[in-house]
Write an enzyme that holds these catalytic residues in place. Structure first.
Site, mmCIF file in Angstrom:
data_model
loop_
_atom_site.group_PDB
_atom_site.id
_atom_site.type_symbol
_atom_site.label_atom_id
_atom_site.label_comp_id
_atom_site.label_asym_id
_atom_site.label_seq_id
_atom_site.Cartn_x
_atom_site.Cartn_y
_atom_site.Cartn_z
ATOM 1 N NE ARG A 1 33.782 -36.665 -42.658
ATOM 2 C CZ ARG A 1 33.957 -38.009 -42.188
ATOM 3 N NH1 ARG A 1 35.240 -38.351 -41.582
ATOM 4 N NH2 ARG A 1 33.173 -38.833 -42.215
ATOM 5 C CE1 TYR B 1 28.113 -36.272 -40.219
ATOM 6 C CE2 TYR B 1 30.164 -35.853 -41.004
ATOM 7 C CZ TYR B 1 28.810 -35.673 -41.147
ATOM 8 O OH TYR B 1 28.498 -34.795 -42.076
ATOM 9 N N GLY C 1 28.602 -43.042 -52.262
ATOM 10 C CA GLY C 1 28.386 -43.293 -50.968
ATOM 11 C C GLY C 1 29.488 -44.504 -50.710
ATOM 12 C CE1 TYR D 1 30.637 -34.662 -48.664
ATOM 13 C CE2 TYR D 1 31.734 -36.651 -48.325
ATOM 14 C CZ TYR D 1 30.804 -36.082 -48.895
ATOM 15 O OH TYR D 1 29.771 -36.670 -49.884
ATOM 16 C CB CYS E 1 36.181 -20.795 -27.266
ATOM 17 S SG CYS E 1 37.523 -20.034 -26.959
ATOM 18 N N PRO F 1 30.197 -40.712 -56.962
ATOM 19 C CG PRO F 1 31.957 -41.615 -57.717
ATOM 20 C CD PRO F 1 30.753 -41.415 -58.383
ATOM 21 N N GLY F 2 31.940 -39.281 -54.153
ATOM 22 C CA GLY F 2 32.804 -38.063 -53.636
ATOM 23 C C GLY F 2 33.752 -38.695 -52.774
ATOM 24 N NE ARG F 3 32.868 -40.861 -47.009
ATOM 25 C CZ ARG F 3 32.278 -39.992 -46.060
ATOM 26 N NH1 ARG F 3 33.125 -39.632 -45.125
ATOM 27 N NH2 ARG F 3 31.045 -40.193 -45.941
HETATM 28 N N1 LLP Z 1 25.233 -38.594 -54.534
HETATM 29 C C1 LLP Z 1 24.233 -38.005 -53.461
HETATM 30 C C2 LLP Z 1 22.784 -37.811 -54.050
HETATM 31 C C3 LLP Z 1 24.662 -37.619 -52.118
HETATM 32 O O1 LLP Z 1 23.598 -37.226 -51.425
HETATM 33 C C4 LLP Z 1 25.808 -37.963 -51.695
HETATM 34 C C5 LLP Z 1 26.536 -37.468 -50.505
HETATM 35 C C6 LLP Z 1 26.812 -38.478 -52.629
HETATM 36 C C7 LLP Z 1 26.446 -38.715 -54.065
HETATM 37 C C8 LLP Z 1 28.309 -38.601 -52.359
HETATM 38 O O2 LLP Z 1 28.401 -39.417 -51.469
HETATM 39 P P1 LLP Z 1 29.926 -39.843 -51.164
HETATM 40 O O3 LLP Z 1 30.491 -40.868 -52.284
HETATM 41 O O4 LLP Z 1 30.861 -38.888 -50.839
HETATM 42 O O5 LLP Z 1 29.768 -40.893 -49.814
HETATM 43 N N2 LLP Z 1 29.327 -34.874 -44.850
HETATM 44 C C9 LLP Z 1 29.467 -36.237 -44.361
HETATM 45 C C10 LLP Z 1 29.006 -36.905 -45.660
HETATM 46 C C11 LLP Z 1 27.871 -36.496 -46.455
HETATM 47 C C12 LLP Z 1 27.438 -37.040 -47.754
HETATM 48 C C13 LLP Z 1 25.920 -36.399 -48.407
HETATM 49 N N3 LLP Z 1 25.659 -37.064 -49.580
HETATM 50 C C14 LLP Z 1 30.825 -36.841 -43.843
HETATM 51 O O6 LLP Z 1 31.645 -36.211 -43.871
HETATM 52 O O7 LLP Z 1 30.755 -38.278 -43.749
#
Ligand code: LLP
Length: 416
Positions: A312, A316, A239, A372, A344, A274-276
């Site tokens: 996105r 959002y 997150g 994402y 469209c 972490p993802g983003r």
């Molecule tokens: N761990 C869990 C349990 C999660 O649900 C998520 C993301 C992550 C880790 C990774 O989160 P990050 O580090 O990427 O923030 N589609 C949305 C974001 C959805 C995130 C869902 N869960 C966007 O484009 O902002």
């Protein structure tokens, strides 16, 4: 580490001209920088140096197997939410044993697949799911490694669609239920309790709520230990936000430090997913201007990427920077445009009210699109999905071919 920068007036990914990528692979096209991914990962590693820790990259952010392979080679584990994501991790050479399986709706066959592949941990999110995991494991003659994902009821102060740690969210088991569930799980023959986890939401800019959640979860781990339930890891979630516009998220190290401080000298392994923050700013969506369309009240740049490629902004109201691939020479040529796609829907915009100097045929880069972006793309309006390119130094590799139109309806049938 800046993945994208101008060299002699032309925007490059590392040392590769985006113009060359467009020429070779066409547009729209996602472009990722390996160096930027590696450098974000290294930032986590540095913050965790000397600690027993595992960084489980959250596959949902960008699930291209080339990206997964790159992170797997660096030693990353993975955080997955479906059997499909586990299959990707395995196809990329990732280790199932270093993979966590999260998500509220795991099916029986997904649980079975994960156990057969030797999943590192299943993050259970409800009591009926706990019962299901126990039953599947017993049927297979195994014990499932399990952590409960606890909802710490902490406000992550982020967009409501991506906030997950509040009581009202569907995620995790309620904090006050957790101890009872752990006691119950400890008696289940198919369950081996290995950890505890939480995740309060995405795009966090402040480390304080992250640290507060960590403290609540560690306190719970202490209580469980008092009850004879000893866990091996604490998963602090992901997150951590990135800069899209003018946000100033605290550095990765500040988030990690908050979690490690909560853990103190306890022997548990610290897990992060972490993802983003790993891939977000390592990617851009490269697109070509089809038409410049001036209007009475608004001017439009109609480009060949659309909401199906990057959802996105409409979903959002997310802000992504847009840069011209040729650096603007004089500001006087700039006008204010909405950058829109061919889909469209009035919601089909990538950016609004941007000062840009562009003509038909010019290339634009939609920035911060590594997370994402492609992962949430669709085929709406029968638009083949974009190509994906991974850059390393002065080389560019096609890591996903552009879809063909035939592939879009290849699985469809007209009945007799
Ligand atoms: N761990 C869990 C349990 C999660 O649900 C998520 C993301 C992550 C880790 C990774 O989160 P990050 O580090 O990427 O923030 N589609 C949305 C974001 C959805 C995130 C869902 N869960 C966007 O484009 O902002």
């Amino acid at each position: 580490m800046l993945a994208f920068a101008y060299r002699n007036g032309a925007l490059c990914a590392e040392q590769v001209l985006l113009e060359d990528i467009a020429r070779r692979f066409g547009t729209p096209c996602y472009v990722y920088s390996s160096a930027a991914i590696e450098s974000a990962y290294a930032e986590f590693e540095r913050a965790l140096r000397g600690r027993a820790a595992l960084i489980c990259y959250s596959v949902k952010a960008n699930s291209n197997i080339a990206v997964l392979a790159l992170l797997g080679r660096l030693g990353a584990g993975f955080d997955i939410v479906s059997g499909g994501e586990l299959a990707r991790v395995l196809a990329a050479g990732g280790s199932a044993g270093k993979t966590l399986f999260s998500g509220v709706g795991k099916s029986e066959s997904e649980i079975e697949f994960a156990l057969e592949k030797g999943i590192g941990c299943i993050n259970v999110e409800s009591e009926p799911e706990l019962e299901r995991v126990d039953a599947v494991a017993r049927r297979l003659g195994r014990r499932a490694p399990v952590a409960l994902r606890v909802n710490p009821d902490i406000d992550a102060k982020t967009h409501p669609y991506i906030s997950t740690g509040l009581r009202e969210n569907k995620f995790g088991v309620a904090h006050e239920d957790a101890e009872r569930l752990y006691r119950r799980a400890a008696k289940m023959p198919g369950i081996e309790l290995v950890g505890i986890g939480c995740h309060i939401g995405s795009l966090l800019t402040e480390a304080a709520p992250f640290a507060a959640a960590a403290q609540r979860v560690v306190a719970l781990a202490d209580r469980l230990e008092g009850a004879g339930i000893r866990l091996q890891h604490v998963d602090f979630g992901g997150g951590i936000g990135i800069r899209y516009k003018d946000e100033a998220p605290q550095p990765i190290a500040a988030f990690v430090a908050g979690a490690l401080a909560a853990l103190g000298t306890r022997p548990h392994r610290a897990v992060f997913d972490p993802g983003r923050s790993i891939v977000g700013n390592a990617g851009a969506l490269l697109t070509r201007v089809e038409y410049v369309k001036p209007g009475a009240s608004r001017n439009f740049l109609v480009v060949d990427a659309a909401m199906n490629d990057l959802i996105r902004p409409p979903l959002y109201e997310a802000w992504h920077d847009v840069q011209t691939v040729r650096e603007a020479e004089s500001p006087s040529a700039q006008r204010v445009y909405d950058v829109v796609g061919p889909v469209c829907e009035s919601a089909d915009f990538l950016a609004k009210d941007r000062k840009l100097a562009a003509r038909g045929g010019d290339l634009l880069a939609v920035m911060s699109a590594g997370a994402y972006g492609m992962a949430m793309s669709s085929n709406y309006n029968s638009r083949p999905r974009a190509a994906e390119v991974l850059v390393r130094g002065d080389s560019a590799f096609l890591v996903r071919s552009r879809e063909s139109v035939e592939q879009l309806f290849a699985l469809e049938r007209i009945p007799g």
